[in-house]
Design a protein around this motif. Structure first.
Motif, PDB file in Angstrom:
ATOM      1  N   ILE A   1       0.720  -1.175  -0.082  1.00  0.00           N
ATOM      2  CA  ILE A   1       0.103  -0.059   0.007  1.00  0.00           C
ATOM      3  C   ILE A   1       0.813   1.274  -0.119  1.00  0.00           C
ATOM      4  CG2 ILE A   1      -1.460   1.252   1.548  1.00  0.00           C
ATOM      5  CD1 ILE A   1      -2.856  -1.438   2.153  1.00  0.00           C
ATOM      6  N   SER A   2       1.912   1.142   0.690  1.00  0.00           N
ATOM      7  CA  SER A   2       2.618   2.465   0.716  1.00  0.00           C
ATOM      8  C   SER A   2       3.343   2.632  -0.569  1.00  0.00           C
ATOM      9  CB  SER A   2       3.675   2.631   2.170  1.00  0.00           C
ATOM     10  OG  SER A   2       4.734   1.815   1.948  1.00  0.00           O
ATOM     11  N   LEU A   3       3.784   1.499  -1.136  1.00  0.00           N
ATOM     12  CA  LEU A   3       4.404   1.539  -2.300  1.00  0.00           C
ATOM     13  C   LEU A   3       3.547   2.384  -3.310  1.00  0.00           C
ATOM     14  CD1 LEU A   3       6.470   1.050  -4.930  1.00  0.00           C
ATOM     15  CD2 LEU A   3       5.272  -1.122  -4.927  1.00  0.00           C
ATOM     16  N   VAL A   4       2.350   1.839  -3.429  1.00  0.00           N
ATOM     17  CA  VAL A   4       1.356   2.360  -4.265  1.00  0.00           C
ATOM     18  C   VAL A   4       0.938   3.898  -3.985  1.00  0.00           C
ATOM     19  CG1 VAL A   4      -1.210   2.129  -5.417  1.00  0.00           C
ATOM     20  CG2 VAL A   4       0.483   0.039  -5.119  1.00  0.00           C
ATOM     21  N   LYS A   5       1.013   4.021  -2.767  1.00  0.00           N
ATOM     22  CA  LYS A   5       0.693   5.580  -2.389  1.00  0.00           C
ATOM     23  C   LYS A   5       1.863   6.478  -2.701  1.00  0.00           C
ATOM     24  CE  LYS A   5      -2.546   5.202   1.605  1.00  0.00           C
ATOM     25  NZ  LYS A   5      -2.585   5.113   3.018  1.00  0.00           N
ATOM     26  N   ARG A   6       3.183   5.910  -2.889  1.00  0.00           N
ATOM     27  CA  ARG A   6       4.410   6.758  -3.118  1.00  0.00           C
ATOM     28  C   ARG A   6       4.270   6.694  -4.814  1.00  0.00           C
ATOM     29  NH1 ARG A   6       7.029   3.637   0.214  1.00  0.00           N
ATOM     30  NH2 ARG A   6       8.043   2.425  -1.684  1.00  0.00           N
ATOM     31  N   ASN A   7       3.966   5.593  -5.408  1.00  0.00           N
ATOM     32  CA  ASN A   7       4.061   5.642  -6.801  1.00  0.00           C
ATOM     33  C   ASN A   7       2.671   4.901  -7.267  1.00  0.00           C
ATOM     34  OD1 ASN A   7       4.436   5.147  -9.624  1.00  0.00           O
ATOM     35  ND2 ASN A   7       6.132   3.680  -9.341  1.00  0.00           N
ATOM     36  N   PRO A   8       1.662   5.823  -7.691  1.00  0.00           N
ATOM     37  CA  PRO A   8       0.458   5.291  -8.017  1.00  0.00           C
ATOM     38  C   PRO A   8       0.400   4.278  -9.275  1.00  0.00           C
ATOM     39  CG  PRO A   8       0.084   7.526  -7.529  1.00  0.00           C
ATOM     40  CD  PRO A   8       1.588   7.221  -7.459  1.00  0.00           C
ATOM     41  N   GLN A   9       1.348   4.576 -10.139  1.00  0.00           N
ATOM     42  CA  GLN A   9       1.603   3.660 -11.513  1.00  0.00           C
ATOM     43  C   GLN A   9       2.492   2.802 -11.381  1.00  0.00           C
ATOM     44  OE1 GLN A   9       2.718   6.644 -14.415  1.00  0.00           O
ATOM     45  NE2 GLN A   9       0.800   7.795 -14.367  1.00  0.00           N
ATOM     46  N   ALA A  10       2.917   2.186 -10.057  1.00  0.00           N
ATOM     47  CA  ALA A  10       3.768   1.088  -9.617  1.00  0.00           C
ATOM     48  C   ALA A  10       3.200  -0.119 -10.490  1.00  0.00           C
ATOM     49  CB  ALA A  10       3.756   0.556  -8.470  1.00  0.00           C
TER      50      ALA A  10
ATOM     51  N   LEU B   1      -4.378   3.267 -11.023  1.00  0.00           N
ATOM     52  CA  LEU B   1      -3.299   3.326 -11.934  1.00  0.00           C
ATOM     53  C   LEU B   1      -1.970   2.505 -12.090  1.00  0.00           C
ATOM     54  CD1 LEU B   1      -3.084   7.442 -11.542  1.00  0.00           C
ATOM     55  CD2 LEU B   1      -4.487   6.268 -13.203  1.00  0.00           C
ATOM     56  N   SER B   2      -2.156   1.652 -10.967  1.00  0.00           N
ATOM     57  CA  SER B   2      -1.084   0.564 -11.063  1.00  0.00           C
ATOM     58  C   SER B   2      -1.269  -0.544 -12.054  1.00  0.00           C
ATOM     59  CB  SER B   2      -0.996  -0.087  -9.591  1.00  0.00           C
ATOM     60  OG  SER B   2      -2.063  -1.116  -9.520  1.00  0.00           O
ATOM     61  N   LYS B   3      -0.072  -1.255 -12.274  1.00  0.00           N
ATOM     62  CA  LYS B   3      -0.194  -1.965 -13.548  1.00  0.00           C
ATOM     63  C   LYS B   3       0.003  -3.679 -12.673  1.00  0.00           C
ATOM     64  CE  LYS B   3       1.628   0.323 -17.144  1.00  0.00           C
ATOM     65  NZ  LYS B   3       2.739   0.496 -18.151  1.00  0.00           N
ATOM     66  N   ALA B   4      -0.736  -4.458 -12.841  1.00  0.00           N
ATOM     67  CA  ALA B   4      -0.552  -5.905 -12.158  1.00  0.00           C
ATOM     68  C   ALA B   4       0.012  -6.901 -13.404  1.00  0.00           C
ATOM     69  CB  ALA B   4      -1.811  -6.465 -11.691  1.00  0.00           C
ATOM     70  N   PHE B   5       1.065  -7.579 -12.785  1.00  0.00           N
ATOM     71  CA  PHE B   5       1.495  -8.709 -13.778  1.00  0.00           C
ATOM     72  C   PHE B   5       1.694 -10.148 -12.939  1.00  0.00           C
ATOM     73  CE2 PHE B   5       3.271  -4.893 -15.174  1.00  0.00           C
ATOM     74  CZ  PHE B   5       3.595  -5.020 -16.370  1.00  0.00           C
ATOM     75  N   HIS B   6       1.004 -10.968 -13.821  1.00  0.00           N
ATOM     76  CA  HIS B   6       1.007 -12.315 -13.643  1.00  0.00           C
ATOM     77  C   HIS B   6       2.541 -13.039 -13.324  1.00  0.00           C
ATOM     78  CE1 HIS B   6      -1.567 -16.003 -15.348  1.00  0.00           C
ATOM     79  NE2 HIS B   6      -1.011 -16.127 -14.041  1.00  0.00           N
TER      80      HIS B   6
END
Ligand code: F6R
Length: 250
Positions: free
Chosen positions: A30-39, A69-74
């Motif tokens: 969560i803190s990663l995505v808050k820092r970088n919403p496009q993570a 805005l984040s990207k999810a990889f399998h």
């Protein structure tokens, strides 16, 4: 939280219980995505991440964090495998990650287990990964120290490929979990995983602690795929519960 020092690994964090471990991993993501919403994040499947995903889902539902805005990889998929199968990892990701985290379709990157030619699919997926910095790859730890479906004896230089699942993995799936899973998979390779900016490895319980001990204190060898994480251990954080940690230090 306690830590265990290791000469090659950035941090080994120990929490009293599995659920506290999962909560700590969820908080980090969560803190990663808050820092970088496009993570861009690689998500594993299996039992280990379920409490992590459910903690994140609650935060997304409460609008306390936005993954849209984040990207999810399998990370890996059975092969061949249709997403309607109960054990499909694509199905799992939709249920536990894509839908609850509200990740738009265009930002969901999956391996297609339905294709005729698994090798071509592996190459297609590897190409996508090579064009994208993965900010975080999360991993579970499986039989024989597998990460993704990189089984014992997978070269440390491996890229996304079709893998023959080990007898240990098939035994776990067929006998212990009573799933009629295929005997092959398509998985991000060990070198592919190591390209990520940061890597989290999560493990709970005594049995996982024993595999982790081999990975952390044995030889770095393709015989134990998770041991390869030590090659770039500065980017690796390991999250374990006390039960796993006791095995590590015994
Ligand atoms: C799943 C995956 C596997 C699992 C491992 C542990 O996407 O990549 O390497 O992380 O088999 O599985 P669980 O968490 O079910 O014990």
């Amino acid at each position: 939280m306690n830590t265990i020092d290791h000469s090659e690994i950035n941090r080994i964090c120990v929490y009293p219980t599995a659920s506290e471990t999962a909560q700590a991993v969820a908080d980090e993501i969560i803190s990663l995505v808050k820092r970088n919403p496009q993570a861009a994040i690689t998500y594993p499947t299996g039992e280990t991440p379920i409490p992590i995903y459910s903690a994140i889902s609650k935060m997304v539902a409460g609008a306390e964090v936005d993954f849209s805005l984040s990207k999810a990889f399998h990370l890996d998929e059975y092969y061949p495998c249709d997403p309607t199968e109960s054990f499909s990892f694509v199905k799992y990701l939709h249920e536990y990650v894509f839908n609850p985290f509200k990740i738009p379709l265009a930002q969901q990157f999956t391996i297609d287990g339905t294709v005729k030619d698994g090798r071509t699919e592996a190459l297609r997926y590897e190409k996508i990964l090579q064009q994208q910095m993965i900010h975080l790859a999360m991993l579970g730890l499986g039989p024989g120290g597998h990460i993704g479906f990189n089984e014992r004896n997978t070269p440390i230089t491996s890229r996304t490929h079709v893998s023959q699942l080990s007898e240990e993995t098939i035994y776990r799936d067929h006998v212990l979990r009573n799933l009629k899973t295929p005997q092959k998979g398509i998985t991000q390779g060990i070198a592919t995983i190591l390209d990520a900016e940061r890597i989290f490895l999560v493990a709970y319980g005594k049995a996982k602690g024993e595999i982790l001990k081999e990975a952390l204190y044995g030889k770095i060898t393709s015989w134990c795929p998770a041991s390869a994480l030590r090659l770039d251990g500065r980017k690796v954080t390991i999250f374990v519960d006390e039960e796993a940690a006791e095995t590590l230090t015994s």
